[in-house]
Scaffold this motif. Structure first.
Motif, PDB file in Angstrom:
ATOM      1  N   GLU A  75       0.839  -1.186   0.000  1.00  0.00           N
ATOM      2  CA  GLU A  75       0.000   0.000   0.000  1.00  0.00           C
ATOM      3  C   GLU A  75       0.879   1.244   0.000  1.00  0.00           C
ATOM      4  OE1 GLU A  75      -2.817  -0.194   3.183  1.00  0.00           O
ATOM      5  OE2 GLU A  75      -3.858  -1.920   2.336  1.00  0.00           O
ATOM      6  N   LEU A  76       0.375   2.325  -0.611  1.00  0.00           N
ATOM      7  CA  LEU A  76       1.147   3.546  -0.806  1.00  0.00           C
ATOM      8  C   LEU A  76       0.400   4.714  -0.161  1.00  0.00           C
ATOM      9  CD1 LEU A  76       1.874   2.878  -4.572  1.00  0.00           C
ATOM     10  CD2 LEU A  76       3.477   2.505  -2.677  1.00  0.00           C
ATOM     11  N   GLY A  77       1.064   5.398   0.770  1.00  0.00           N
ATOM     12  CA  GLY A  77       0.388   6.463   1.489  1.00  0.00           C
ATOM     13  C   GLY A  77       1.156   7.763   1.501  1.00  0.00           C
ATOM     14  N   THR A  78       0.499   8.828   1.950  1.00  0.00           N
ATOM     15  CA  THR A  78       1.140  10.131   2.143  1.00  0.00           C
ATOM     16  C   THR A  78       0.966  10.526   3.606  1.00  0.00           C
ATOM     17  OG1 THR A  78      -0.875  11.362   1.561  1.00  0.00           O
ATOM     18  CG2 THR A  78       0.674  10.858  -0.213  1.00  0.00           C
ATOM     19  N   ALA A  79       2.032  11.029   4.211  1.00  0.00           N
ATOM     20  CA  ALA A  79       1.983  11.393   5.628  1.00  0.00           C
ATOM     21  C   ALA A  79       2.831  12.652   5.865  1.00  0.00           C
ATOM     22  CB  ALA A  79       2.467  10.238   6.497  1.00  0.00           C
ATOM     23  N   VAL A  80       2.257  13.763   5.556  1.00  0.00           N
ATOM     24  CA  VAL A  80       0.910  13.997   5.031  1.00  0.00           C
ATOM     25  C   VAL A  80       0.984  15.056   3.939  1.00  0.00           C
ATOM     26  CG1 VAL A  80      -0.416  13.398   7.104  1.00  0.00           C
ATOM     27  CG2 VAL A  80       0.472  15.723   6.835  1.00  0.00           C
ATOM     28  N   ILE A  81      -0.108  15.153   3.152  1.00  0.00           N
ATOM     29  CA  ILE A  81      -0.256  16.249   2.199  1.00  0.00           C
ATOM     30  C   ILE A  81      -0.855  17.443   2.935  1.00  0.00           C
ATOM     31  CG2 ILE A  81      -1.444  17.056   0.130  1.00  0.00           C
ATOM     32  CD1 ILE A  81      -1.480  14.152  -0.841  1.00  0.00           C
ATOM     33  N   PRO A  82      -0.147  18.583   3.021  1.00  0.00           N
ATOM     34  CA  PRO A  82      -0.729  19.770   3.656  1.00  0.00           C
ATOM     35  C   PRO A  82      -1.711  20.439   2.696  1.00  0.00           C
ATOM     36  CG  PRO A  82       1.509  20.228   2.922  1.00  0.00           C
ATOM     37  CD  PRO A  82       1.248  18.795   2.598  1.00  0.00           C
ATOM     38  N   LEU A  83      -2.987  20.407   3.032  1.00  0.00           N
ATOM     39  CA  LEU A  83      -4.015  20.850   2.083  1.00  0.00           C
ATOM     40  C   LEU A  83      -4.001  22.348   1.827  1.00  0.00           C
ATOM     41  CD1 LEU A  83      -7.165  18.666   2.853  1.00  0.00           C
ATOM     42  CD2 LEU A  83      -5.414  18.379   1.103  1.00  0.00           C
ATOM     43  N   GLY A  84      -3.274  23.109   2.650  1.00  0.00           N
ATOM     44  CA  GLY A  84      -3.163  24.535   2.377  1.00  0.00           C
ATOM     45  C   GLY A  84      -2.509  24.835   1.045  1.00  0.00           C
ATOM     46  N   TRP A  85      -1.794  23.857   0.500  1.00  0.00           N
ATOM     47  CA  TRP A  85      -1.136  24.026  -0.797  1.00  0.00           C
ATOM     48  C   TRP A  85      -1.973  23.486  -1.951  1.00  0.00           C
ATOM     49  CZ3 TRP A  85       3.989  25.942  -1.419  1.00  0.00           C
ATOM     50  CH2 TRP A  85       4.669  26.201  -0.229  1.00  0.00           C
ATOM     51  N   GLU A  86      -3.140  22.915  -1.665  1.00  0.00           N
ATOM     52  CA  GLU A  86      -3.859  22.137  -2.671  1.00  0.00           C
ATOM     53  C   GLU A  86      -5.254  22.672  -2.963  1.00  0.00           C
ATOM     54  OE1 GLU A  86      -2.369  19.637  -4.155  1.00  0.00           O
ATOM     55  OE2 GLU A  86      -0.628  19.409  -2.829  1.00  0.00           O
ATOM     56  N   ASN A  87      -5.708  22.426  -4.199  1.00  0.00           N
ATOM     57  CA  ASN A  87      -7.105  22.593  -4.554  1.00  0.00           C
ATOM     58  C   ASN A  87      -7.780  21.233  -4.348  1.00  0.00           C
ATOM     59  OD1 ASN A  87      -9.411  22.210  -6.480  1.00  0.00           O
ATOM     60  ND2 ASN A  87      -9.046  24.385  -6.821  1.00  0.00           N
ATOM     61  N   PRO A  88      -8.743  21.116  -3.434  1.00  0.00           N
ATOM     62  CA  PRO A  88      -9.310  19.802  -3.128  1.00  0.00           C
ATOM     63  C   PRO A  88      -9.891  19.066  -4.337  1.00  0.00           C
ATOM     64  CG  PRO A  88      -9.875  21.342  -1.395  1.00  0.00           C
ATOM     65  CD  PRO A  88      -9.235  22.146  -2.497  1.00  0.00           C
ATOM     66  N   LEU A  89     -10.496  19.783  -5.269  1.00  0.00           N
ATOM     67  CA  LEU A  89     -11.072  19.096  -6.429  1.00  0.00           C
ATOM     68  C   LEU A  89      -9.975  18.489  -7.293  1.00  0.00           C
ATOM     69  CD1 LEU A  89     -14.051  20.320  -8.585  1.00  0.00           C
ATOM     70  CD2 LEU A  89     -12.117  19.131  -9.603  1.00  0.00           C
ATOM     71  N   ARG A  90      -8.934  19.263  -7.582  1.00  0.00           N
ATOM     72  CA  ARG A  90      -7.847  18.728  -8.413  1.00  0.00           C
ATOM     73  C   ARG A  90      -7.114  17.599  -7.708  1.00  0.00           C
ATOM     74  NH1 ARG A  90      -6.468  17.236 -11.334  1.00  0.00           N
ATOM     75  NH2 ARG A  90      -4.326  17.860 -11.782  1.00  0.00           N
ATOM     76  N   LEU A  91      -6.933  17.738  -6.393  1.00  0.00           N
ATOM     77  CA  LEU A  91      -6.258  16.681  -5.652  1.00  0.00           C
ATOM     78  C   LEU A  91      -7.110  15.412  -5.667  1.00  0.00           C
ATOM     79  CD1 LEU A  91      -3.925  15.728  -3.888  1.00  0.00           C
ATOM     80  CD2 LEU A  91      -5.135  16.663  -1.899  1.00  0.00           C
ATOM     81  N   ALA A  92      -8.417  15.557  -5.541  1.00  0.00           N
ATOM     82  CA  ALA A  92      -9.300  14.388  -5.580  1.00  0.00           C
ATOM     83  C   ALA A  92      -9.169  13.655  -6.906  1.00  0.00           C
ATOM     84  CB  ALA A  92     -10.750  14.825  -5.348  1.00  0.00           C
ATOM     85  N   GLU A  93      -9.056  14.383  -8.000  1.00  0.00           N
ATOM     86  CA  GLU A  93      -8.879  13.744  -9.310  1.00  0.00           C
ATOM     87  C   GLU A  93      -7.564  12.975  -9.368  1.00  0.00           C
ATOM     88  OE1 GLU A  93     -11.250  16.681 -12.389  1.00  0.00           O
ATOM     89  OE2 GLU A  93      -9.201  17.214 -11.809  1.00  0.00           O
ATOM     90  N   ASP A  94      -6.486  13.609  -8.896  1.00  0.00           N
ATOM     91  CA  ASP A  94      -5.174  12.953  -8.940  1.00  0.00           C
ATOM     92  C   ASP A  94      -5.150  11.699  -8.066  1.00  0.00           C
ATOM     93  OD1 ASP A  94      -4.246  14.877 -10.658  1.00  0.00           O
ATOM     94  OD2 ASP A  94      -3.091  15.973  -9.157  1.00  0.00           O
ATOM     95  N   LEU A  95      -5.693  11.800  -6.859  1.00  0.00           N
ATOM     96  CA  LEU A  95      -5.679  10.659  -5.950  1.00  0.00           C
ATOM     97  C   LEU A  95      -6.492   9.494  -6.508  1.00  0.00           C
ATOM     98  CD1 LEU A  95      -6.108  12.490  -2.531  1.00  0.00           C
ATOM     99  CD2 LEU A  95      -4.033  11.375  -3.381  1.00  0.00           C
ATOM    100  N   ALA A  96      -7.657   9.797  -7.064  1.00  0.00           N
ATOM    101  CA  ALA A  96      -8.490   8.732  -7.625  1.00  0.00           C
ATOM    102  C   ALA A  96      -7.806   8.074  -8.819  1.00  0.00           C
ATOM    103  CB  ALA A  96      -9.855   9.294  -8.032  1.00  0.00           C
ATOM    104  N   THR A  97      -7.135   8.874  -9.631  1.00  0.00           N
ATOM    105  CA  THR A  97      -6.434   8.324 -10.792  1.00  0.00           C
ATOM    106  C   THR A  97      -5.338   7.353 -10.363  1.00  0.00           C
ATOM    107  OG1 THR A  97      -6.877  10.309 -12.115  1.00  0.00           O
ATOM    108  CG2 THR A  97      -5.058   8.905 -12.835  1.00  0.00           C
ATOM    109  N   VAL A  98      -4.517   7.764  -9.396  1.00  0.00           N
ATOM    110  CA  VAL A  98      -3.441   6.900  -8.933  1.00  0.00           C
ATOM    111  C   VAL A  98      -4.006   5.677  -8.215  1.00  0.00           C
ATOM    112  CG1 VAL A  98      -1.369   6.751  -7.505  1.00  0.00           C
ATOM    113  CG2 VAL A  98      -1.840   8.834  -8.800  1.00  0.00           C
TER     114      VAL A  98
END
Length: 342
Positions: A75-98
């Motif tokens: 399993e592959l995880g992130t610990a952690v992605i700081p969401l202050g740097w991210e657009n939640p919609l774009r991040l959701a697309e990237d995470l689902a794709t991977v």
């Protein structure tokens, strides 16, 4: 060796993926090789730290995508992605794709708060919206909703020759259950539980009681219990602990001396709360697997978890990580009751 109420079920490790500015490919390749080694050794998970404008992994989602094509089980995880740097919609697309590419092996861990050095970076990050960006838990809630399939648009259907969805695509149905919150306070633990997330607790917690006493393990234990009390799954809610442990079973004398010196330099910060945020740091644990297991079995918070993502030290060499991971899988994990594929 005393037993634990929760025998270790999942063994993972966490790496920052440092690289040399003059040769960034070598550092990233080293990280991928370490993940491949982790799979061969039987580890259940590999986790990536996130560092912006530093010489560590700035795009863990991209690194997970690469790792997903070089592994088949871990399993592959992130610990952690700081969401202050991210657009939640774009991040959701990237995470689902991977997650789709990996066959459902992604465990995204996130946190909130303003980006580090925000005043210095906001002109590049949010030149037009810095004063109105919301860095609260609401940013996590948006990501949760989008990953879990809530509408992202008021429009769906056919327009000309194109078909549009009103939710993030691709949709990975199991990903919403594999989202983690990385927290170090009682408030964050409760919030994660109330919103049905998993909980990442590390070697840093907040000492919120100004009167003390300051016992790292007891503070961390209070967070784990608060999380599970708030979570719909109660005692079955997933918690992963991320202490720094360095087994020395197969280490050379030079490696052991270097590891001990590394831990000694970091020990003074563990004596009392540090800085305005009153952060408490756990001591790094260096020794044989038997010695480390004995200390962990006596650790109040460790006794409440059955998953770990032991953090690899920041500044060691590739060969050091190979030795540490090999000892973790061959010696330390079994000493804690873990078995590969159990």
């Amino acid at each position: 060796m005393p037993s634990t109420p929760r025998p270790l079920r999942k063994l993972g490790f966490l790496t920052i993926g440092l690289f040399d500015e003059a040769d960034p490919r070598r550092g990233h390749e080293s990280t991928l090789e370490i993940i491949e080694l982790g799979e061969r050794l039987g580890f259940d998970s590999a986790w990536l730290r996130h560092r912006h404008l530093q010489y560590g992994i700035s795009s863990p989602v991209a690194v997970m995508a690469a790792a997903s094509q070089r592994t088949s089980r871990i399993e592959l995880g992130t610990a952690v992605i700081p969401l202050g740097w991210e657009n939640p919609l774009r991040l959701a697309e990237d995470l689902a794709t991977v997650d789709i590419l990996s066959g459902g092996r992604v465990n995204p861990g996130v946190s909130v708060g303003p980006p580090m050095h925000f005043d210095e970076v906001k002109g590049a990050l949010y030149p037009d919206t810095a004063d109105v960006e919301d860095f609260s838990y609401e940013r996590v809630r948006r990501l949760l909703d989008l990953v879990r399939g809530e509408p992202a648009s008021d429009f769906s259907g056919v327009q000309g020759f194109e078909v549009f969805s009103d939710r993030v695509q691709p949709h990975s149905p199991g990903l919403g259950r594999r989202l983690w919150y990385g927290g170090g306070s009682l408030g964050s633990a409760r919030w994660a539980g109330e919103h049905g997330m998993n909980f990442l607790t590390s070697s840093v917690v907040k000492a919120e009681d100004r009167e003390g006493p300051y016992d790292f393990a007891e503070i961390q234990l209070s967070h784990i219990r608060a999380f599970r009390e708030a979570h719909p799954d109660g005692e079955e809610a997933r918690v992963s602990q991320g202490l720094v442990v360095i087994p020395t079973d197969s280490a050379s004398p030079e490696q052991r001396a270097r590891y001990e010196e590394y831990a000694a330099r970091r020990t003074p910060r563990t004596a009392s709360p540090q800085g305005p945020a009153r952060l408490m740091f756990a001591p790094d644990i260096v020794g044989t697997s038997e010695e480390i297991a004995e200390r962990l079995h006596a650790h109040a918070a460790f006794r409440e978890v059955d998953e770990v993502a032991f953090a690899l030290p920041f500044t060691f060499e590739h060969e050091d990580y190979v030795q540490i991971l090999t000892d973790m899988a061959a010696k330390l994990g079994p000493a804690l009751g873990w078995r590969p594929g159990a």
